[in-house]
Design an enzyme around this catalytic site. Structure first.
Site, short mmCIF file in Angstrom:
data_model
loop_
_atom_site.label_atom_id
_atom_site.label_comp_id
_atom_site.label_asym_id
_atom_site.label_seq_id
_atom_site.Cartn_x
_atom_site.Cartn_y
_atom_site.Cartn_z
N PHE A 156 -22.42 21.49 9.38
CA PHE A 156 -21.03 21.01 9.44
C PHE A 156 -20.67 20.32 8.13
O PHE A 156 -20.23 19.18 8.09
CB PHE A 156 -20.87 20.06 10.65
CG PHE A 156 -19.45 19.95 11.10
CD1 PHE A 156 -18.74 21.06 11.52
CD2 PHE A 156 -18.81 18.71 11.13
CE1 PHE A 156 -17.43 20.96 11.95
CE2 PHE A 156 -17.49 18.60 11.55
CZ PHE A 156 -16.80 19.72 11.96
N GLY A 157 -20.91 21.07 7.04
CA GLY A 157 -20.50 20.58 5.71
C GLY A 157 -19.12 21.13 5.41
O GLY A 157 -18.28 21.28 6.30
N ARG A 158 -18.92 21.49 4.15
CA ARG A 158 -17.58 21.94 3.73
C ARG A 158 -17.09 23.15 4.53
O ARG A 158 -16.01 23.15 5.09
CB ARG A 158 -17.60 22.29 2.23
CG ARG A 158 -17.65 21.10 1.32
CD ARG A 158 -17.86 21.54 -0.11
NE ARG A 158 -19.18 22.13 -0.27
CZ ARG A 158 -20.18 21.55 -0.93
NH1 ARG A 158 -19.99 20.41 -1.54
NH2 ARG A 158 -21.36 22.13 -1.01
N ILE A 159 -17.94 24.21 4.58
CA ILE A 159 -17.47 25.44 5.23
C ILE A 159 -17.41 25.28 6.75
O ILE A 159 -16.44 25.69 7.39
CB ILE A 159 -18.34 26.64 4.80
CG1 ILE A 159 -18.24 26.84 3.27
CG2 ILE A 159 -17.91 27.92 5.53
CD1 ILE A 159 -19.19 27.86 2.68
N ALA A 239 -23.75 32.48 6.03
CA ALA A 239 -24.49 31.52 5.19
C ALA A 239 -25.51 32.27 4.32
O ALA A 239 -25.16 32.72 3.22
CB ALA A 239 -25.12 30.45 6.04
N ARG A 240 -26.73 32.42 4.82
CA ARG A 240 -27.74 33.20 4.11
C ARG A 240 -28.56 33.96 5.15
O ARG A 240 -28.90 33.41 6.21
CB ARG A 240 -28.67 32.30 3.30
CG ARG A 240 -28.06 31.74 2.02
CD ARG A 240 -27.88 32.79 0.93
NE ARG A 240 -27.36 32.23 -0.31
CZ ARG A 240 -26.07 32.15 -0.64
NH1 ARG A 240 -25.16 32.62 0.18
NH2 ARG A 240 -25.71 31.62 -1.78
N GLU A 269 -31.56 41.26 1.42
CA GLU A 269 -30.47 41.97 0.72
C GLU A 269 -30.97 42.61 -0.56
O GLU A 269 -31.77 41.99 -1.27
CB GLU A 269 -29.36 40.97 0.37
CG GLU A 269 -28.56 40.57 1.57
CD GLU A 269 -27.51 39.51 1.24
OE1 GLU A 269 -27.04 39.45 0.09
OE2 GLU A 269 -27.17 38.75 2.15
N HIS A 287 -21.87 40.96 2.05
CA HIS A 287 -21.89 39.64 1.39
C HIS A 287 -20.60 39.39 0.58
O HIS A 287 -20.63 39.26 -0.64
CB HIS A 287 -23.13 39.52 0.48
CG HIS A 287 -23.53 38.09 0.25
ND1 HIS A 287 -24.82 37.68 0.04
CD2 HIS A 287 -22.78 36.95 0.20
CE1 HIS A 287 -24.86 36.37 -0.14
NE2 HIS A 287 -23.62 35.91 -0.04
N ILE A 288 -19.50 39.33 1.32
CA ILE A 288 -18.19 39.17 0.67
C ILE A 288 -17.52 37.85 1.04
O ILE A 288 -16.29 37.72 0.96
CB ILE A 288 -17.25 40.36 1.00
CG1 ILE A 288 -17.19 40.60 2.52
CG2 ILE A 288 -17.68 41.63 0.27
CD1 ILE A 288 -16.11 41.58 2.96
N GLY A 289 -18.34 36.87 1.45
CA GLY A 289 -17.78 35.59 1.91
C GLY A 289 -16.75 34.99 0.96
O GLY A 289 -15.69 34.54 1.37
P1 NAD Z 1 -22.50 22.06 2.44
O1 NAD Z 1 -23.64 21.49 1.67
O2 NAD Z 1 -21.15 21.44 2.30
O3 NAD Z 1 -22.87 22.08 4.01
C1 NAD Z 1 -24.13 22.40 4.50
C2 NAD Z 1 -24.41 21.52 5.72
O4 NAD Z 1 -25.66 21.92 6.27
C3 NAD Z 1 -24.52 20.03 5.38
O5 NAD Z 1 -23.66 19.27 6.20
C4 NAD Z 1 -26.00 19.70 5.64
O6 NAD Z 1 -26.19 18.38 6.15
C5 NAD Z 1 -26.37 20.74 6.68
N1 NAD Z 1 -27.80 21.03 6.70
C6 NAD Z 1 -28.63 21.27 5.66
N2 NAD Z 1 -29.88 21.49 6.09
C7 NAD Z 1 -29.83 21.40 7.44
C8 NAD Z 1 -30.81 21.52 8.46
N3 NAD Z 1 -32.09 21.77 8.17
N4 NAD Z 1 -30.42 21.37 9.74
C9 NAD Z 1 -29.13 21.06 10.05
N5 NAD Z 1 -28.16 20.92 9.13
C10 NAD Z 1 -28.51 21.09 7.84
O7 NAD Z 1 -22.45 23.59 2.05
P2 NAD Z 1 -21.23 24.61 2.22
O8 NAD Z 1 -20.38 24.59 1.00
O9 NAD Z 1 -20.60 24.38 3.56
O10 NAD Z 1 -22.02 26.01 2.19
C11 NAD Z 1 -22.99 26.31 3.17
C12 NAD Z 1 -23.78 27.53 2.77
O11 NAD Z 1 -22.96 28.68 2.91
C13 NAD Z 1 -24.22 27.56 1.30
O12 NAD Z 1 -25.45 26.89 1.10
C14 NAD Z 1 -24.33 29.05 1.00
O13 NAD Z 1 -25.66 29.48 1.15
C15 NAD Z 1 -23.46 29.69 2.06
N6 NAD Z 1 -22.32 30.41 1.47
C16 NAD Z 1 -22.25 31.76 1.63
C17 NAD Z 1 -21.17 32.45 1.10
C18 NAD Z 1 -21.06 33.94 1.28
O14 NAD Z 1 -20.66 34.62 0.35
N7 NAD Z 1 -21.37 34.48 2.43
C19 NAD Z 1 -20.17 31.78 0.41
C20 NAD Z 1 -20.27 30.40 0.28
C21 NAD Z 1 -21.36 29.72 0.81
#
Ligand code: NAD
Length: 313
Positions: A156-159, A239-240, A269, A287-289
């Site tokens: 529950f971070g930014r995305i 995410a990944r 991938e 992978h077009i997020g």
């Molecule tokens: P962020 O750092 O804002 O949020 C990640 C959240 O995950 C944080 O709140 C953190 O506390 C939590 N977290 C980390 N480890 C954890 C664990 N072990 N258990 C529970 N919670 C945990 O990141 P974001 O900007 O929201 O991005 C999240 C991920 O999305 C990125 O790391 C990236 O890999 C992926 N992403 C993918 C695409 C895509 O093209 N598909 C695009 C952008 C981001």
């Protein structure tokens, strides 16, 4: 004074390259696609900075090959699991990423996937194109209601939060799991509540994954976790890939353990489990997020500015 040498591993939007050109000597890879691992050491040689993509594995060997001048690795992504950050830090090399600018675009895709799988959009498209549409039918492609369902967000971070913000119009109940819960004020504002992972798995109709890939989150969702999910539920991953055990997911989808999945990312991938590709109850995108015109430009500008700031110290 000689300009710093920057190697860019793949063509990125011009706006980013223009910023770099003002103060650096840049070389952009002319390789068609990801530079093969065997060619990377030669390409990065004598660089002061690297602008890399998440498809480039930047480890100790690459850092050594770049040479002693290397001061910054700017990742054109928010996730940075492709870079050995511990090794970079040991060598005094700064690693930067592009957080924030791709949040909303990725949250949009998570929703697009959720809606596509719930309402069987891809199956419907295939059916029509195959000439099998016979007019309205009472039992054709029945899907799952999103309205008033329960959405579980893992991370529950930014995305994750941006996905939650979009849930209001659907009157969804939103629960989340995060190792660092947000403040009660944010929970109140976004109308969400924090639960543990087991509870989230058991209660959600839709689960969307938004944690970074780390040692802790590798295979966070495996067979055991899938078995805890509701039979009618869906799993969405933007995410990944390696956060979900792909083989276990294939089995769960085939055996009806869950109803469906929608995936933007994959464990190995660009390879994807062949069995996954054969299933109708999964939506697969490449992978077009963050892939919108505006966001990719913003990422290029941010990655270029990050690199220059790091060089300036
Ligand atoms: P962020 O750092 O804002 O949020 C990640 C959240 O995950 C944080 O709140 C953190 O506390 C939590 N977290 C980390 N480890 C954890 C664990 N072990 N258990 C529970 N919670 C945990 O990141 P974001 O900007 O929201 O991005 C999240 C991920 O999305 C990125 O790391 C990236 O890999 C992926 N992403 C993918 C695409 C895509 O093209 N598909 C695009 C952008 C981001």
């Amino acid at each position: 004074m000689t300009k710093p040498r920057i190697f860019v591993t793949r063509l990125i939007p011009q706006e980013g390259l223009e910023i770099l050109k003002e103060c650096c000597h840049i070389e952009v890879s002319d390789h068609d696609g990801v530079i093969p691992r065997s060619l990377l050491p030669e390409k990065v040689k004598d660089s002061d900075g690297l602008l890399v993509l998440l498809t480039d594995m930047i480890d100790k060997e690459v850092m050594i090959a770049a040479g002693k001048k290397l001061r910054v690795i700017s990742n054109y992504a928010v996730g940075y699991n492709n870079i050995d950050v511990v090794e970079a830090t040991k060598r005094g090399i700064m690693v930067t990423n592009t957080p924030g600018v791709l949040t909303e675009t990725t949250a949009d895709l998570a929703w697009a996937l959720l809606m596509s799988i719930a309402r069987r959009i891809v199956e419907g498209d295939k059916l029509v194109r195959a000439g099998k549409f016979r007019g309205w039918e009472p039992m054709l492609l029945l899907g799952t209601d999103i309205y008033e369902a329960t959405l579980g967000l893992i991370g529950f971070g930014r995305i994750g939060q941006a996905v939650a913000r979009r849930a209001t119009g659907f009157n969804l109940k939103v629960i989340y799991y995060d190792k660092e819960p947000v403040s009660p004020n944010i929970e109140k504002e976004l109308k969400v509540s924090c639960v543990n992972l087991d509870e989230l798995l058991r209660k959600s109709d839709f689960i969307s994954v938004h944690v970074p890939l780390t040692e802790e989150t590798f295979h966070l969702i495996g067979q055991e976790e899938l078995n805890m999910m509701k039979k009618e539920s869906y799993l969405i991953n933007t995410a990944r890939g390696p956060i979900i055990d792909e083989k276990a997911l294939v089995k769960a989808l085939k055996d009806g353990v869950i109803r469906g999945a929608a995936l933007d990312v994959f464990e190995n991938e660009p390879a994807i489990e062949q069995e996954l590709m054969a299933l109708d109850n999964v939506v697969i995108v490449p992978h077009i997020g963050s892939a919108s015109y505006r966001t990719r430009t913003k990422m290029a500008i941010m990655a270029a500015k990050n690199l220059i700031s790091a060089l300036k110290g």
